[in-house]
Design an enzyme around this catalytic site. Structure first.
Site, PDB file in Angstrom:
ATOM      1  N   GLU A 185      37.771  21.779  35.684  1.00  0.00           N
ATOM      2  CA  GLU A 185      38.064  23.199  35.537  1.00  0.00           C
ATOM      3  C   GLU A 185      39.276  23.355  34.612  1.00  0.00           C
ATOM      4  OE1 GLU A 185      38.118  26.856  35.219  1.00  0.00           O
ATOM      5  OE2 GLU A 185      36.576  26.200  36.654  1.00  0.00           O
ATOM      6  N   THR A 230      27.714  31.407  46.367  1.00  0.00           N
ATOM      7  CA  THR A 230      29.024  31.682  45.774  1.00  0.00           C
ATOM      8  C   THR A 230      29.261  33.180  45.622  1.00  0.00           C
ATOM      9  OG1 THR A 230      28.317  31.752  43.476  1.00  0.00           O
ATOM     10  CG2 THR A 230      28.729  29.569  44.430  1.00  0.00           C
ATOM     11  N   LYS A 231      30.523  33.528  45.376  1.00  0.00           N
ATOM     12  CA  LYS A 231      30.843  34.934  45.169  1.00  0.00           C
ATOM     13  C   LYS A 231      30.166  35.471  43.917  1.00  0.00           C
ATOM     14  CE  LYS A 231      35.134  34.299  42.499  1.00  0.00           C
ATOM     15  NZ  LYS A 231      36.569  34.624  42.416  1.00  0.00           N
ATOM     16  N   PHE A 232      29.900  34.594  42.936  1.00  0.00           N
ATOM     17  CA  PHE A 232      29.228  35.023  41.724  1.00  0.00           C
ATOM     18  C   PHE A 232      27.778  35.414  42.027  1.00  0.00           C
ATOM     19  CE2 PHE A 232      32.598  32.155  40.327  1.00  0.00           C
ATOM     20  CZ  PHE A 232      33.250  32.970  39.417  1.00  0.00           C
ATOM     21  N   ASP A 257      39.136  20.492  29.509  1.00  0.00           N
ATOM     22  CA  ASP A 257      37.858  20.896  28.938  1.00  0.00           C
ATOM     23  C   ASP A 257      36.813  19.837  29.276  1.00  0.00           C
ATOM     24  OD1 ASP A 257      35.692  21.586  27.354  1.00  0.00           O
ATOM     25  OD2 ASP A 257      36.729  21.313  25.452  1.00  0.00           O
ATOM     26  N   ASP A 291      29.983  30.889  31.921  1.00  0.00           N
ATOM     27  CA  ASP A 291      30.109  32.116  31.133  1.00  0.00           C
ATOM     28  C   ASP A 291      28.826  32.318  30.326  1.00  0.00           C
ATOM     29  OD1 ASP A 291      30.810  34.165  29.317  1.00  0.00           O
ATOM     30  OD2 ASP A 291      32.910  33.553  29.367  1.00  0.00           O
ATOM     31  N   ASP A 347      23.154  33.927  36.808  1.00  0.00           N
ATOM     32  CA  ASP A 347      22.636  35.234  37.208  1.00  0.00           C
ATOM     33  C   ASP A 347      22.333  36.105  35.985  1.00  0.00           C
ATOM     34  OD1 ASP A 347      25.255  35.620  36.461  1.00  0.00           O
ATOM     35  OD2 ASP A 347      25.801  36.890  38.156  1.00  0.00           O
ATOM     36  N   LYS A 363      26.567  38.512  24.355  1.00  0.00           N
ATOM     37  CA  LYS A 363      26.333  39.060  23.020  1.00  0.00           C
ATOM     38  C   LYS A 363      25.717  37.999  22.118  1.00  0.00           C
ATOM     39  CE  LYS A 363      30.093  42.434  23.266  1.00  0.00           C
ATOM     40  NZ  LYS A 363      31.361  42.916  22.657  1.00  0.00           N
TER      41      LYS A 363
END
Length: 242
Positions: free
Chosen positions: A97, A220-222, A124, A147, A183, A151
């Site tokens: 992370e 998860t919260k996501f 990374d 992420d 998601d 776009k």
């Protein structure tokens, strides 16, 4: 277990031999750290954490055993990683992370839960895979809710690309599994298309697309947020075959 690391020949290069400039799949947003997170980083990161500057890592020595290792890339605040580690003491869990508050949160939760089978890199993931981890060392690699860069002009920043698929394949043991979840439907389709075209993998979906949410992946919260926003959640699992 093989311990050969990715060589310089594996690094993408320009025609003149210079390393290709890496397009980041993330933006660093450090944010504020709580006192608990700060304390966890100060006390636990020297023991449970590593940096790229430390060079290649012997995972068996670091964990103190030869248990199978699962890798999670981009573990956020670390809740699901700690939940998995707590539920599976027979496994080792390595998390990568870039955001320090998330690293601190993960370490604090691990300590609070009495979990000791977690190790972390605050770096990374692409560089860690290139420079620090041996080939064929993971039973599973997890990439949950990265992420989506929705776009079109930012799609090149999505972490799941052909070179990344090959990088992950090299780090998986034969028969190991790369598990992704998102998601964002468009990103799910992108992941599927990239991975279906990647050599050395078998899609574990009988329809060659998505699988039901495996019980091994914590809620998860996501995912909760995605359901609240009316998004679906798509899981993909690919097994290394060669």
């Amino acid at each position: 277990m093989m311990t050969d690391n990715t060589s310089d020949a594996d690094i993408p290069r320009l025609p003149d031999g210079r390393p290709m400039r890496q397009i980041r799949s993330f933006v660093r947003r450090e944010g504020r750290m709580t006192e608990r997170q700060k304390a966890a980083v100060e006390m636990l990161l020297p023991q449970w954490g590593r940096h790229i500057s430390g060079g290649p890592v012997d995972l068996s020595q670091w964990f103190g055993n030869d248990n199978p290792v699962w890798l999670e890339i981009g573990f956020g605040m670390g809740m699901s990683l700690v939940e998995q580690a707590s539920a599976h003491p027979e496994l080792n869990f390595l998390g990568i992370e870039v955001h320090r508050p998330g690293v601190g949160s993960c370490l604090a939760h691990a300590q609070g839960a009495g979990v000791s089978n977690i190790r972390v890199f605050e770096e990374d993931a692409i560089e860690v895979l290139d420079k620090c981890l041996p080939n064929q060392c993971f039973e599973r690699v997890q990439l949950f809710f990265p992420d989506p860069w929705p776009k079109a002009r930012h799609h090149k920043r999505r972490i799941v690309q052909p070179l990344f698929a090959e990088q992950i394949r090299k780090k998986l043991r034969l028969g190991g599994v790369f598990h992704m979840a998102t998601d964002w439907e468009n990103y799910a389709e992108h992941m599927r298309d990239v991975m279906n075209a990647a050599p050395g993998y078998q899609n574990l979906s009988p329809t060659n697309d998505f699988v039901p949410r495996p019980t091994s992946r914590p809620l998860t919260k996501f995912e909760v947020r995605g359901h609240r926003l009316g998004h679906g959640v798509w899981d993909l699992m690919y097994q290394r075959t060669e």
